[in-house]
Design a protein around this motif. Structure first.
Motif, PDB file in Angstrom:
ATOM      1  N   MET A   1       0.850  -1.235  -0.156  1.00  0.00           N
ATOM      2  CA  MET A   1      -0.180  -0.010   0.174  1.00  0.00           C
ATOM      3  C   MET A   1       0.930   1.253   0.061  1.00  0.00           C
ATOM      4  SD  MET A   1      -2.970   1.221   2.694  1.00  0.00           S
ATOM      5  CE  MET A   1      -1.846   1.033   3.909  1.00  0.00           C
ATOM      6  N   ILE A   2       0.592   2.196  -0.682  1.00  0.00           N
ATOM      7  CA  ILE A   2       1.249   3.656  -0.976  1.00  0.00           C
ATOM      8  C   ILE A   2       0.316   4.363  -0.210  1.00  0.00           C
ATOM      9  CG2 ILE A   2       2.279   5.377  -2.280  1.00  0.00           C
ATOM     10  CD1 ILE A   2       2.863   3.037  -4.365  1.00  0.00           C
ATOM     11  N   VAL A   3       0.582   5.216   0.867  1.00  0.00           N
ATOM     12  CA  VAL A   3       0.247   6.235   1.444  1.00  0.00           C
ATOM     13  C   VAL A   3       0.667   7.469   1.442  1.00  0.00           C
ATOM     14  CG1 VAL A   3      -0.957   7.093   3.798  1.00  0.00           C
ATOM     15  CG2 VAL A   3      -0.748   4.570   3.085  1.00  0.00           C
ATOM     16  N   ALA A   4       0.029   8.596   0.845  1.00  0.00           N
ATOM     17  CA  ALA A   4       0.527   9.818   0.595  1.00  0.00           C
ATOM     18  C   ALA A   4      -0.086  10.965   1.623  1.00  0.00           C
ATOM     19  CB  ALA A   4       0.781  10.536  -0.865  1.00  0.00           C
ATOM     20  N   LEU A   5       0.869  11.956   2.471  1.00  0.00           N
ATOM     21  CA  LEU A   5       0.256  12.918   3.165  1.00  0.00           C
ATOM     22  C   LEU A   5       0.652  14.093   2.444  1.00  0.00           C
ATOM     23  CD1 LEU A   5       1.336  10.281   5.258  1.00  0.00           C
ATOM     24  CD2 LEU A   5       0.212  12.217   6.981  1.00  0.00           C
ATOM     25  N   LEU A   6      -0.271  14.987   1.997  1.00  0.00           N
ATOM     26  CA  LEU A   6      -0.269  15.921   1.200  1.00  0.00           C
ATOM     27  C   LEU A   6      -1.107  17.054   1.474  1.00  0.00           C
ATOM     28  CD1 LEU A   6      -0.971  13.690  -2.075  1.00  0.00           C
ATOM     29  CD2 LEU A   6       1.275  14.745  -1.236  1.00  0.00           C
ATOM     30  N   ASN A   7      -0.629  18.426   1.537  1.00  0.00           N
ATOM     31  CA  ASN A   7      -1.411  19.573   1.536  1.00  0.00           C
ATOM     32  C   ASN A   7      -0.553  20.674   0.769  1.00  0.00           C
ATOM     33  OD1 ASN A   7      -3.290  21.768   2.192  1.00  0.00           O
ATOM     34  ND2 ASN A   7      -3.894  20.693   4.143  1.00  0.00           N
TER      35      ASN A   7
END
Length: 212
Positions: A1-7
Motif C-alpha cells: 500500500m502507498i499512503v501519501a500525506l499531502l497539503n
C-alpha cells in the motif's frame, strides 16, 4: 500500500504525522519505507538525527522529490508492506505525481479557516488525480488541535460535509511531538502512555479501516 500525506499549505504537521504513522505501522510488524518528497527534507533531517544519536532503525527514509515519483514509487513499494510519502507543500507537479502514485491520500489540516481555503486547492488536485485513478481513496486528518476548542469543533463539522471524509480521531497540539521531531524520536518512544502515542495508534487503526 502507498499512503501519501499531502497539503498545498505548509505548517499542517504533515511530516510529523508521516513519521509517526510510519513508526506505528513498523512497530506493528509492517515493513515500511518513507519517501521524503518535500524539497525541504525535514524527514531526512529527522532520520539523520536519529542515526547520529544511535536510535534503532524502524523504517527506511529515502529522499525522492521529483515529478517521476508516480513511476518510481510502485517499484519501491514492492519491497515492503507500506510506502509512506511525505509530500511537498506548494509544488503542484510533485503533488500530482504523489497522488498518481498513492493508493490512499491523507490531507492533514489544522483547525483554521485558512486551512480550509488551502484545502480547496488540494481537493481540486485530488479530483484531477481521480479522473485517472478512480480507486484513489482519501481522507482529511484534523491535526494540531487545541483541546476542546470551538474552532476545532467547527472545522471538524465543516469537514464532515466533504468528500473525502474526516478520519477520526483528531490529533492534539502536544509538546511531545515537537520533542520527538527535534530528537529523531517518536512520541511512543518518549512516553508510550502519552496521549500523543494513543492518538497516533487510534489514527493508524482508523486509516486501516479506510484503506483500499
Amino acid at each position: 500500500m502507498i499512503v501519501a500525506l499531502l497539503n498545498q499549505k505548509g505548517g499542517t504537521g504533515k511530516t510529523t504525522l508521516a513519521l509517526h504513522l510510519a513508526g506505528e505501522w513498523a512497530r506493528r510488524g509492517s515493513r515500511v519505507t518513507l519517501i521524503d518528497a518535500d524539497p525541504q527534507g525535514s524527514a531526512l533531517d529527522w532520520a539523520e538525527r536519529r542515526n547520529q544519536d544511535g536510535g534503532q532503525r524502524l523504517f527506511a527514509v529515502l529522499g525522492l522529490s521529483r515529478e517521476t515519483l508516480h513511476q518510481e514509487a510502485p517499484e519501491l513499494a514492492r519491497d515492503g508492506d507500506i510506502l509512506v510519502i511525505d509530500g511537498p507543500p506548494r509544488v503542484a507537479g510533485l503533488m500530482r505525481s504523489a497522488l498518481l502514485a498513492a493508493d490512499l491520500a491523507l490531507i492533514p489540516v489544522q483547525p483554521s479557516p485558512l486551512d480550509g481555503w488551502a484545502s480547496a486547492e488540494m481537493l481540486a488536485l485530488l479530483a484531477e488525480a481521480r479522473s485517472f485513478r478512480p480507486q484513489l481513496a482519501a481522507g482529511f486528518i484534523l491535526n494540531r488541535c487545541g483541546a476542546g476548542t470551538i474552532l476545532a469543533r467547527e472545522t471538524a463539522r465543516a469537514l464532515t460535509e466533504h468528500d473525502p471524509p474526516l478520519i477520526a480521531p483528531p490529533i492534539g497540539q502536544r509538546i511531545v511531538f515537537a520533542q520527538a521531531m527535534q530528537g529523531g524520536r517518536l512520541a511512543h518512544e518518549l512516553d508510550p502512555d502519552s496521549q500523543a502515542a494513543r492518538e497516533i495508534a487510534a489514527l493508524a487503526d482508523a486509516i486501516g479501516r479506510l484503506a483500499p
